[in-house]
Scaffold this motif. Structure first.
Motif, short mmCIF file in Angstrom:
data_model
loop_
_atom_site.label_atom_id
_atom_site.label_comp_id
_atom_site.label_asym_id
_atom_site.label_seq_id
_atom_site.Cartn_x
_atom_site.Cartn_y
_atom_site.Cartn_z
N ARG A 97 -2.09 1.90 -9.07
CA ARG A 97 -3.38 2.18 -8.41
C ARG A 97 -4.14 0.88 -8.14
O ARG A 97 -4.72 0.70 -7.06
CB ARG A 97 -4.21 3.11 -9.30
N ASN A 115 2.88 1.74 -3.47
CA ASN A 115 2.06 2.11 -4.63
C ASN A 115 1.32 3.41 -4.43
O ASN A 115 1.08 4.15 -5.40
CB ASN A 115 1.10 0.97 -4.96
N ALA A 116 0.98 3.74 -3.20
CA ALA A 116 0.39 5.05 -2.92
C ALA A 116 1.36 6.16 -3.28
O ALA A 116 0.97 7.20 -3.84
CB ALA A 116 -0.01 5.15 -1.45
N ILE A 124 0.84 -1.20 0.00
CA ILE A 124 0.00 0.00 0.00
C ILE A 124 0.87 1.25 0.00
O ILE A 124 0.67 2.18 -0.80
CB ILE A 124 -0.94 -0.01 1.23
N LEU A 168 -2.64 -0.89 -5.29
CA LEU A 168 -3.04 -0.20 -4.07
C LEU A 168 -4.43 -0.64 -3.63
O LEU A 168 -4.67 -0.96 -2.46
CB LEU A 168 -2.99 1.30 -4.31
N SER A 222 -5.31 -2.94 -0.36
CA SER A 222 -6.20 -2.30 0.62
C SER A 222 -7.38 -3.20 0.94
O SER A 222 -7.78 -3.33 2.11
CB SER A 222 -6.69 -0.96 0.09
#
Length: 437
Positions: free
Chosen positions: A67, A26-27, A23, A70, A74
């Motif tokens: 994205r 990639n964020a 997370i 991510l 998540s």
């Protein structure tokens, strides 16, 4: 770029720390791109962008991969940290989310709440003719889904999502169609499976059981306003990212066809797909077919005069023998998923008498991936759509093997060529060639 656990294979034992690292990595990729391009930052606030602000283009493919990674991580970390007991306990209550949406759109609350500033629960209740306390119950649940928020105690203001229901008529129609017409049918799926387990008829569905035994087509045909809303809802669904016509125009090698190829758009509505193809291929000729004459007339009346010499329109039911003989391509887009295999096979067989050796049948629809091979957000969308097709029409979304089987059963002279998915597209391009030698 970090790889999300669970992508490409079902992983039952991911580690929280590894998911958290995915997370974070990639964020940062997504955030850095937003900042480098000066794009608006995603926000729940009313002035936030309605769509994720990074356009989906070949140049941004890696950013969208980040994205998706991510989103995948998540979802995994949320589910893992929740635990199966608590997860199931609250999953079954998701119908309350639909219920709150139904209240919100039915009482036109997005219009009541001002775009600027706020309004009290009491004032909303007065305008809706619903007691303040009941309005408060509904909206405070909606708020946990980022629909409205409470800037001060007892007052309601817009978020980006609730503002969309006020300003975007297509989205409003998509939500109201689902809450009014589809949600009641979802409660009849068990009854339909018990009463009609082997049926492929549109009359033997959960939707029909919820609507006095009217099929979806009969229901809409008898209610012009609902039919109009349905059309707008489908526009909202099919014009979103991943469904644009440009994926078909750019994602298939049209250049391998004869320079002056004839393309028949079977069930083509107004011919909007062929219009985009015509812009890219100046010598192609197009015949747009549809059962609904009004659709064809609308397409012909709005066609660019420069394209008219290459277009013709023909009323045709795709379950009957194809009248246009010897075309190079017979294109079917977003039609076959409305029908069970019985009718899908008829649709293909009806083409056979018209085909010459080398004629191509191109189908632009979904080809479902193997379970667990897509990110969970994308897979949820397509599995939900598959369920809706069964619920409403006894139809289905198909896997690549299903497409191969349909062509083989329709006629052994079909050579199945490919089933491809253009980058950034949620649909597939299925191609078969008729070989009569």
């Amino acid at each position: 770029m970090a790889t999300p656990p669970g992508t490409g294979s079902v992983q039952l034992r991911p580690k929280l720390s590894e998911l958290a690292a995915t997370i974070s990595a990639n964020a940062k990729i997504v955030e850095d791109y937003l900042e480098s391009k000066g794009l608006p930052y995603p926000s729940f606030a009313a002035d936030g962008p309605s769509n994720f602000p990074i356009p989906q283009t070949p140049e941004t493919e890696e950013i969208h991969d980040a994205r998706q990674a991510l989103l995948t991580a998540s979802k995994h970390i949320y589910d893992l940290a929740t635990g199966p007991n608590e997860y199931l306990r609250w999953l079954v209550w998701n119908y309350n989310d639909v219920s709150t949406l139904h209240v919100i759109v039915s009482f036109e609350i997005p219009k009541i709440v001002p775009l600027e500033g706020d309004i009290s629960y009491a004032e909303i209740g007065e305008k809706c003719k619903v007691p303040e306390l009941k309005i408060r119950q509904v909206l405070r649940l909606a708020m946990v889904n980022r629909l409205f928020y409470e800037p001060r105690h007892g007052y309601v203001a817009h978020t980006a999502a609730s503002r969309l229901l006020r300003e975007d008529p297509l989205m409003l129609n998509w939500v109201s169609y689902n809450t009014d017409d589809l949600a009641p049918a979802s409660l009849k799926v068990v009854d339909a499976l018990k009463q009609f387990p082997d049926s492929g008829e549109t009359s033997d569905t959960a939707f029909a059981l919820a609507n006095n035994n009217e099929s979806l087509f009969q229901f809409l045909g008898a209610r012009p306003e609902r039919a109009k809303r349905f059309g707008q809802a489908m526009s909202a669904f099919s014009t979103g990212q991943g469904y644009a016509v440009e994926h078909l125009v750019n994602g298939y090698n049209w250049g391998k066809l004869p320079k002056d190829a004839t393309v028949v758009d079977v069930g083509g509505a107004t011919g909007f797909v062929c219009v985009e193809l015509a812009k890219a291929h100046s010598d192609f000729k197009f015949i747009v077919e549809d059962k609904v004459k009004a659709q064809l007339e609308l397409g012909e009346s709005t066609l660019d005069p420069a394209l008219k010499p290459r277009f013709s329109y023909l009323v045709h039911d795709f379950f009957t023998e194809q009248p246009v003989k010897g075309a190079d391509v017979y294109l079917i887009r977003w039609c076959m998923h409305n029908w069970s295999d019985k009718y899908a096979a008829t649709m293909i067989k009806s083409l056979v008498p018209a085909l010459k050796s080398g004629s191509k049948v191109i189908i632009n629809e979904l080809a479902l991936p193997e379970p667990g091979k897509s990110n969970p957000w994308e897979e949820r969308r397509i599995r939900t759509l598959d369920m809706v097709m069964m619920m409403c029409l006894n139809a289905l979304e198909r896997e690549e093997g299903d497409w191969k089987r349909l062509f083989a059963e329709a006629d052994p002279r079909f050579k199945f060529e490919s089933c491809t998915q253009p980058p950034g597209c949620l649909m597939n391009i299925v191609e078969a060639t008729f070989v009569d030698e």
